[in-house]
Scaffold this motif. Structure first.
Motif, short mmCIF file in Angstrom:
data_model
loop_
_atom_site.label_atom_id
_atom_site.label_comp_id
_atom_site.label_asym_id
_atom_site.label_seq_id
_atom_site.Cartn_x
_atom_site.Cartn_y
_atom_site.Cartn_z
N VAL A 431 9.88 -45.84 -16.65
CA VAL A 431 10.95 -46.36 -16.35
C VAL A 431 10.73 -48.15 -17.02
O VAL A 431 11.41 -48.24 -18.21
N TYR A 432 9.67 -48.77 -16.47
CA TYR A 432 10.10 -50.39 -16.95
C TYR A 432 9.27 -50.14 -18.85
O TYR A 432 10.00 -51.38 -19.05
N ILE A 433 8.85 -48.96 -18.79
CA ILE A 433 8.47 -48.66 -20.31
C ILE A 433 9.46 -49.01 -21.58
O ILE A 433 9.58 -48.76 -22.36
N LYS A 434 10.44 -48.12 -20.93
CA LYS A 434 11.87 -47.22 -21.55
C LYS A 434 12.70 -48.94 -21.80
O LYS A 434 13.33 -48.61 -22.79
N ASN A 435 12.49 -49.02 -20.53
CA ASN A 435 13.65 -50.15 -20.62
C ASN A 435 12.75 -51.29 -20.31
O ASN A 435 13.10 -51.75 -19.09
N PRO A 436 12.27 -52.09 -20.99
CA PRO A 436 11.75 -53.10 -20.76
C PRO A 436 12.24 -54.84 -19.74
O PRO A 436 11.97 -55.45 -18.80
N GLN A 437 14.04 -54.37 -20.00
CA GLN A 437 14.81 -55.40 -18.98
C GLN A 437 14.58 -55.63 -17.94
O GLN A 437 15.32 -56.30 -17.50
N MET A 438 14.72 -53.71 -17.57
CA MET A 438 14.64 -53.98 -15.94
C MET A 438 13.08 -54.64 -15.39
O MET A 438 13.01 -54.41 -13.68
N GLY A 439 12.15 -54.35 -15.90
CA GLY A 439 11.09 -55.26 -14.98
C GLY A 439 10.01 -55.12 -15.86
O GLY A 439 9.69 -54.44 -17.76
N ASP A 440 8.69 -55.75 -15.46
CA ASP A 440 7.45 -55.47 -16.27
C ASP A 440 5.99 -54.80 -15.82
O ASP A 440 6.39 -54.57 -14.71
N ALA A 441 6.41 -54.05 -17.09
CA ALA A 441 5.15 -52.68 -17.01
C ALA A 441 4.15 -53.04 -16.30
O ALA A 441 3.77 -52.05 -15.33
N ALA A 442 3.67 -53.73 -16.48
CA ALA A 442 3.07 -54.45 -16.31
C ALA A 442 2.23 -54.92 -14.77
O ALA A 442 1.13 -55.05 -14.01
N SER A 443 3.31 -55.59 -14.07
CA SER A 443 3.34 -55.77 -13.12
C SER A 443 2.77 -54.96 -12.25
O SER A 443 2.29 -55.29 -10.77
N VAL A 444 2.87 -53.43 -12.02
CA VAL A 444 2.98 -52.10 -11.53
C VAL A 444 1.13 -51.81 -11.17
O VAL A 444 0.91 -51.15 -10.71
N ASP A 445 0.07 -52.02 -12.43
CA ASP A 445 -1.16 -52.35 -12.62
C ASP A 445 -1.56 -52.44 -11.21
O ASP A 445 -2.69 -51.61 -10.64
N HIS A 446 -1.47 -53.46 -11.05
CA HIS A 446 -2.07 -53.97 -10.03
C HIS A 446 -2.30 -53.09 -8.16
O HIS A 446 -2.80 -53.01 -7.96
N ARG A 447 -0.93 -53.02 -8.63
CA ARG A 447 -0.36 -51.95 -6.98
C ARG A 447 -1.23 -50.79 -7.46
O ARG A 447 -1.53 -49.64 -6.39
N LEU A 448 -0.89 -50.47 -8.87
CA LEU A 448 -1.39 -48.60 -8.96
C LEU A 448 -3.31 -48.53 -8.55
O LEU A 448 -3.84 -47.85 -8.76
N ALA A 449 -3.73 -49.92 -9.18
CA ALA A 449 -5.47 -49.91 -8.61
C ALA A 449 -5.67 -50.03 -7.79
O ALA A 449 -6.33 -49.15 -7.20
N GLU A 450 -4.80 -50.72 -6.56
CA GLU A 450 -4.97 -50.30 -4.85
C GLU A 450 -4.65 -48.97 -4.53
O GLU A 450 -5.48 -49.15 -3.59
N LEU A 451 -3.77 -49.12 -4.85
CA LEU A 451 -2.77 -47.45 -4.25
C LEU A 451 -4.32 -46.51 -4.79
O LEU A 451 -5.07 -45.97 -4.15
N GLY A 452 -5.23 -46.16 -6.21
CA GLY A 452 -6.54 -45.27 -6.55
C GLY A 452 -7.50 -45.98 -5.93
O GLY A 452 -8.19 -45.07 -5.61
N GLN A 453 -7.61 -46.99 -5.72
CA GLN A 453 -8.73 -47.35 -4.55
C GLN A 453 -9.16 -46.79 -2.95
O GLN A 453 -9.63 -46.44 -2.89
N ASN A 454 -7.83 -47.10 -2.94
CA ASN A 454 -7.50 -46.74 -1.33
C ASN A 454 -7.46 -44.76 -1.34
O ASN A 454 -8.34 -44.55 -0.52
N ILE A 455 -6.69 -44.43 -2.44
CA ILE A 455 -7.25 -43.10 -2.09
C ILE A 455 -8.43 -42.53 -2.31
O ILE A 455 -8.81 -41.58 -1.66
N GLU A 456 -9.66 -43.49 -3.51
CA GLU A 456 -10.65 -43.17 -3.27
C GLU A 456 -11.22 -43.05 -2.14
O GLU A 456 -12.08 -41.69 -1.64
N LYS A 457 -11.36 -43.63 -0.93
CA LYS A 457 -11.86 -44.06 -0.09
C LYS A 457 -11.12 -43.30 1.21
O LYS A 457 -12.40 -42.90 1.45
N LEU A 458 -10.39 -42.62 1.75
CA LEU A 458 -9.88 -42.35 1.65
C LEU A 458 -10.18 -40.83 1.79
O LEU A 458 -10.88 -39.71 2.64
N ARG A 459 -10.49 -40.72 0.26
CA ARG A 459 -11.32 -39.04 0.32
C ARG A 459 -12.91 -38.58 0.00
O ARG A 459 -13.10 -38.17 0.59
N LEU A 460 -13.39 -39.81 0.11
CA LEU A 460 -14.99 -40.15 0.63
C LEU A 460 -14.90 -40.25 2.34
O LEU A 460 -15.89 -39.07 2.63
#
Length: 608
Positions: A431-460
């Motif tokens: 949504v941020y990519i399609k509508n930049p005025q609603m927010g910065d798309a790069a602001s969620v990258d850090h949280r997405l990376a954390e979630l990916g790490q958490n998912i990988e850790k839980l799978r292990l």
């Protein structure tokens, strides 16, 4: 049958009776009000009773409600809560339909009664005034008649007296005529007043008073009808909730009929089954030959020292898996001259045969190749709550399998939760990519990376626990020493010593291994990065305040909802990701978009 004709002279008694009727109505209102208070109190006590016996969350009681009997009891508690609700309904309906309505009606009734008796008193005052006028006219007529008689007698006396002058006689005659005329006038007035009074009295007793008394009678009859209707409502309010109360009782009966004793018995088996096989028969030990006795590997007797067992243990273990452990007072220590090595393997002397069994047990315990094995099997008893091994190896096989399966299910739920958050953030990023005025798309990258790490850790973690589960279920070979070291249970432990006594494992009656406390076998569980995530953190200090410019609904994990115009505390500035960390109170904190708040940082925080 009218009060106006039958009770025309009972004005005072009717006034007392109608006041008594109002008092009866007020007494009934007070009765209903007290009944509603009793219903509310009863409902409150029922709710408190139901709440008192509800299972506490995250407690042992909650596990007990898997049995059909306890589930039926829980259903009974819930139905009692609904049962209490019906008594609250009774109280509410009686208050609104009876107490409230009758209270308003009593006020209206008092006003109407006051008006009717005011009219009655006014009519009585009018007839009394007419009567007084009649009496005054009558007395005046009587007085004038007497005065005329006296004047006539005086005239006749003066006329008969020859010594009285003609002028005096004439004066007496004129006075007598005047008095006679006044008497005639008083008579006419009295007659007129009497006719008027008779007319007023007739109207009073045959028209005015009957009408007033008839209205009072109708008012009283309406009061009687109203209190009767209220009593019917009193019964109907109870009758309306009877079907619902009946349903509550039917549900309790249904819950009681759902109790399955066979199912509960099976649940007991599943809850406490250890998975061990019962011990085999004890082999006969022949002490008549000077040869080394043989001991059955399937028996626990190999854990006892050499020497003849005491008679009380011969052949009977009294249902105990550890027949050499006595619950009575410990025996006195052996003499200093006696040593474990002094006991021969061959036939024993009578003194040696009488040596207490506990001495030989202590002798067995001092044997180093066996002590590690024996005590490692009893390690579970020394583990405190929450400090058990990660792979639940302190539990019997069946209980261990259940715990591992439960842990795998919990981890899968955590993975699903993290994946849902990742999907939501991915959609937000799109949504941020399609509508930049609603927010910065790069602001969620850090949280997405954390979630990916958490998912990988839980799978292990899931893979690790599934491996242990497969081992318990027999799908994989036994764990290697490296796997044991990963579980933190077998570090610095002699593997060969454990394997040598694998056949000697036994479980205590409660289904867990037992072990005496020993510094030599103290468990060492190294901390992992995963465990560090659950450590308590010190709360961040406040570095300023902020005001919410817009309302924000924090639906994702880690965010917090704020209302427009709300003042909050800032505990972490925006670090370039478009989010500011705020706190509402000691228990509520989270992230909000920086563009949604106006931040006022403290000077000390800026300088630092």
């Amino acid at each position: 049958m009218s009060w106006g004709t039958e009770l025309w002279d009972q004005f005072d008694n009717l006034e007392k009776h109608t006041q008594w009727g109002i008092d009866v109505l007020e007494k009934y209102i007070k009765f209903v009000k007290e009944r509603t208070e009793i219903e509310l109190s009863y409902a409150k006590q029922l709710r408190n009773l139901s709440k008192k016996y509800q299972p506490k969350k995250n407690s042992k009681e909650e596990e007990e409600y898997r049995y059909t009997s306890t589930r039926a009891f829980l259903a009974t508690l819930n139905e009692m809560n609904d049962y209490a609700g019906q008594h609250e309904v009774i109280s509410e309906n009686m208050t609104s339909l009876i107490t409230g309505e009758l209270t308003r009606y009593v006020q209206e009734l008092k006003q109407e009664r006051k008006s009717h008796f005011h009219d009655g008193r006014k009519a009585q005052q009018h007839i009394e005034t007419c009567w007084k006028q009649l009496e005054a006219s009558k007395r005046r007529f009587e007085r004038d008649c007497k005065e005329a008689d006296r004047a006539q007698q005086y005239f006749e006396k003066m006329d008969a007296d020859i010594n009285v002058t003609k002028a005096d006689v004439e004066k007496a005659r004129q006075q007598a005529q005047l008095r006679h005329q006044m008497a005639e006038d008083s008579k006419a007035e009295y007659s007129s007043t009497l006719q008027k009074f008779n007319s007023e009295q007739h109207d009073h007793y045959y028209t005015h008073i009957p009408n007033i008394f008839q209205k009072i009678q109708e008012m009283e009859e309406r009061r009687i009808v109203r209190i009767g209707e209220s009593m019917k409502t009193f019964a109907e309010v109870d009758r309306q909730v009877i079907p619902i109360i009946g349903k509550c009782l039917d549900e309790i009966t249904k819950a009681a009929e759902s109790i399955d004793h066979k199912n509960d018995s099976q649940l007991v088996i599943e809850a406490f089954k250890s998975g061990f096989e019962p011990p085999g028969d004890v082999d006969f030990e022949d002490f008549t030959q000077p040869m080394k006795r043989t001991v059955s590997e399937s028996s626990l007797s190999n854990s006892r020292g050499d020497g003849k067992s005491e008679p009380k243990f011969g052949g009977k273990s009294k249902g105990k898996l550890w027949p050499f452990i006595k619950k009575n007072k410990p025996p006195p220590p052996p003499p200093a001259s006696a040593s474990p090595s002094a006991v021969p393997n061959g036939p024993q002397s009578p003194k040696q045969q009488k040596e207490p069994l506990s001495h030989r047990f202590n002798e067995f315990m001092t044997s180093k190749p066996k002590i590690h094995c024996f005590r490692s099997l009893k390690r579970g008893l020394s583990l405190k709550l929450g400090a058990g091994p990660e792979d639940f190896s302190n539990l019997p096989p069946e209980q261990r399998r259940k715990k591992l399966q439960q842990k795998v299910d919990e981890l899968n739920k955590d993975i699903q939760k993290e994946m849902d958050q990742r999907d939501a953030l991915t959609k937000m990023k799109d949504v941020y990519i399609k509508n930049p005025q609603m927010g910065d798309a790069a602001s969620v990258d850090h949280r997405l990376a954390e979630l990916g790490q958490n998912i990988e850790k839980l799978r292990l973690e899931v893979q690790k626990f599934e491996g242990w589960l497969a081992e318990v279920e027999g799908r994989l070979p036994a764990r290697t020493e490296q796997a044991r070291r990963q579980s933190g249970l077998y570090e610095a432990q002699n593997t060969s010593a454990v394997n040598s006594c694998a056949q000697d494992r036994e479980s205590s009656p409660d289904g867990s291994y037992t072990e005496e406390q020993s510094q030599e076998t103290e468990m060492k569980v190294p901390a992992t990065d995963f465990d560090d995530e659950f450590d308590d953190e010190e709360p961040l200090p406040t570095i300023g305040t902020c005001k919410a410019l817009y309302t924000f609904e924090g639906q994702n994990e880690g965010t917090i909802s704020v209302a427009e115009g709300e003042m909050l505390y800032v505990i972490e500035e925006d670090k370039g990701d478009g989010w500011t960390r705020i706190r509402r109170n000691e228990d509520e904190e989270g992230y909000v978009p920086t563009s949604y708040v106006e931040v006022y940082l403290d000077k000390n925080a800026k300088d630092s």
